[in-house]
Motif scaffolding. Sequence first.
Motif, PDB file in Angstrom:
ATOM      1  N   VAL A  72      -2.599   0.659   0.990  1.00 24.91           N
ATOM      2  CA  VAL A  72      -1.665   1.731   1.313  1.00 24.91           C
ATOM      3  C   VAL A  72      -1.932   2.067   2.772  1.00 24.91           C
ATOM      4  CG1 VAL A  72      -0.943   4.101   0.865  1.00 24.91           C
ATOM      5  CG2 VAL A  72      -1.542   2.606  -1.052  1.00 24.91           C
ATOM      6  N   LEU A  73      -0.947   1.858   3.620  1.00 22.08           N
ATOM      7  CA  LEU A  73      -1.177   1.833   5.060  1.00 22.08           C
ATOM      8  C   LEU A  73      -0.453   2.963   5.788  1.00 22.08           C
ATOM      9  CD1 LEU A  73      -0.748  -2.020   5.541  1.00 22.08           C
ATOM     10  CD2 LEU A  73      -2.905  -0.738   5.463  1.00 22.08           C
ATOM     11  N   ASP A  74      -1.170   3.563   6.720  1.00 21.01           N
ATOM     12  CA  ASP A  74      -0.569   4.535   7.623  1.00 21.01           C
ATOM     13  C   ASP A  74       0.324   3.791   8.614  1.00 21.01           C
ATOM     14  OD1 ASP A  74      -1.113   7.572   8.643  1.00 21.01           O
ATOM     15  OD2 ASP A  74      -0.744   6.231  10.358  1.00 21.01           O
ATOM     16  N   PRO A  75       1.466   4.373   9.001  1.00 22.04           N
ATOM     17  CA  PRO A  75       2.362   3.650   9.925  1.00 22.04           C
ATOM     18  C   PRO A  75       1.746   3.353  11.284  1.00 22.04           C
ATOM     19  CG  PRO A  75       3.062   5.942   9.632  1.00 22.04           C
ATOM     20  CD  PRO A  75       2.035   5.672   8.588  1.00 22.04           C
ATOM     21  N   GLU A  76       0.662   4.044  11.626  1.00 22.22           N
ATOM     22  CA  GLU A  76      -0.007   3.754  12.890  1.00 22.22           C
ATOM     23  C   GLU A  76      -0.548   2.326  12.920  1.00 22.22           C
ATOM     24  OE1 GLU A  76      -1.370   4.403  16.766  1.00 22.22           O
ATOM     25  OE2 GLU A  76       0.070   5.508  15.521  1.00 22.22           O
ATOM     26  N   VAL A  77      -0.639   1.690  11.751  1.00 23.90           N
ATOM     27  CA  VAL A  77      -1.114   0.312  11.699  1.00 23.90           C
ATOM     28  C   VAL A  77      -0.216  -0.612  12.516  1.00 23.90           C
ATOM     29  CG1 VAL A  77       0.166  -0.430   9.627  1.00 23.90           C
ATOM     30  CG2 VAL A  77      -2.073  -1.440  10.135  1.00 23.90           C
ATOM     31  N   PHE A  78       1.070  -0.279  12.627  1.00 26.99           N
ATOM     32  CA  PHE A  78       1.975  -1.136  13.403  1.00 26.99           C
ATOM     33  C   PHE A  78       1.585  -1.149  14.882  1.00 26.99           C
ATOM     34  CE2 PHE A  78       5.080   0.096   9.927  1.00 26.99           C
ATOM     35  CZ  PHE A  78       5.006  -1.124   9.284  1.00 26.99           C
ATOM     36  N   THR A  79       1.303   0.037  15.433  1.00 25.09           N
ATOM     37  CA  THR A  79       0.897   0.112  16.836  1.00 25.09           C
ATOM     38  C   THR A  79      -0.397  -0.659  17.064  1.00 25.09           C
ATOM     39  OG1 THR A  79       1.946   2.282  17.048  1.00 25.09           O
ATOM     40  CG2 THR A  79       0.332   1.681  18.723  1.00 25.09           C
ATOM     41  N   VAL A  80      -1.327  -0.519  16.120  1.00 19.65           N
ATOM     42  CA  VAL A  80      -2.606  -1.231  16.253  1.00 19.65           C
ATOM     43  C   VAL A  80      -2.392  -2.736  16.174  1.00 19.65           C
ATOM     44  CG1 VAL A  80      -4.899  -1.566  15.256  1.00 19.65           C
ATOM     45  CG2 VAL A  80      -3.898   0.723  15.350  1.00 19.65           C
TER      46      VAL A  80
END
Length: 300
Positions: free
Chosen positions: A212-220
């Motif tokens: 279950v992933l926070d959307p900040e994972v995309f930036t990272v």
Amino acid sequence: MADFDPVTKAVVPAAGLGTRFLPATKATPKEMLPIVDKPAIQYVVEEAASAGLLDVLMVTGKNKRSIEDHFDRAYELEDVLEAKGDEHRLSQVREPASLATLHYVRQGEPKGLGHAVLCAKQHVGDHPFACLLGDDLIDQRDPLLQRMIEVRKTFGGSVIALMEVPREQVSLYGVATIEATGEDDVVKVVDLVEKPSVEEAPSNWAIIGRYVLDPEVFTVLENTPPGRGDEIQLTDALRTLAGRETDAGGPVHGVLFRGRRYDTGDKLDYLRTVVRFAADRPDLAPDFLPWLREFLDEVG
């Protein structure tokens, strides 16, 4: 308790080439290989739907069109079954299309799981989401994904599923360094390493295919260089998030899963999974299990 956004979407990476199952996967996606009489990918979508995630994005690749066809209506086949009065098979054929709203995007190049997840950015947007890998099937009697969503609601950030594996198998997984929390089945993830050697592994708690992933994972992920295997690793991005506070996309927690998981990632595990599922089927087990016992006696 902080007011974290609810999880309503799921992403299912399904772009792999399935080379371990050649020649069967030359023209058939590995995700469509049957577990008895249902393709593996359907169990994954059923799991997402059972957790209330009815918006599902498939990240596919070339030669994966049959996945889309499976989750679409098949009117000619339905007409034939309806004319025969075969209501049971008719409901089975219609079921995949009614599980959830399916969307599709293609991963143009096989650049790793992290890149596949990144392909979901436009669809997911600025919302937390679940990621389910098709190689791992979780028994419907063990609501792992629901528990992970609950943990995200409590702690924010991202949540990964961790399962204890034999020490000699750690090199097959991402492995976590963990700290206890006030809940028996929840840990804080301090560090992560992708496929370490037995000597380098910080524990034998391995990441299995539920996130279950926070959307900040995309930036990272956009700023994560290729790692092991010259691929963009989701584990590397989660390692970055593990060191952050909630307002920056962190932290990362793990749910310690001690339930029933079926690995279909290689031929031997796939065969084990088919046997286990068949043994649990009330329509098959009464005939299948006696035959299996006889066969085992015969081969010694």
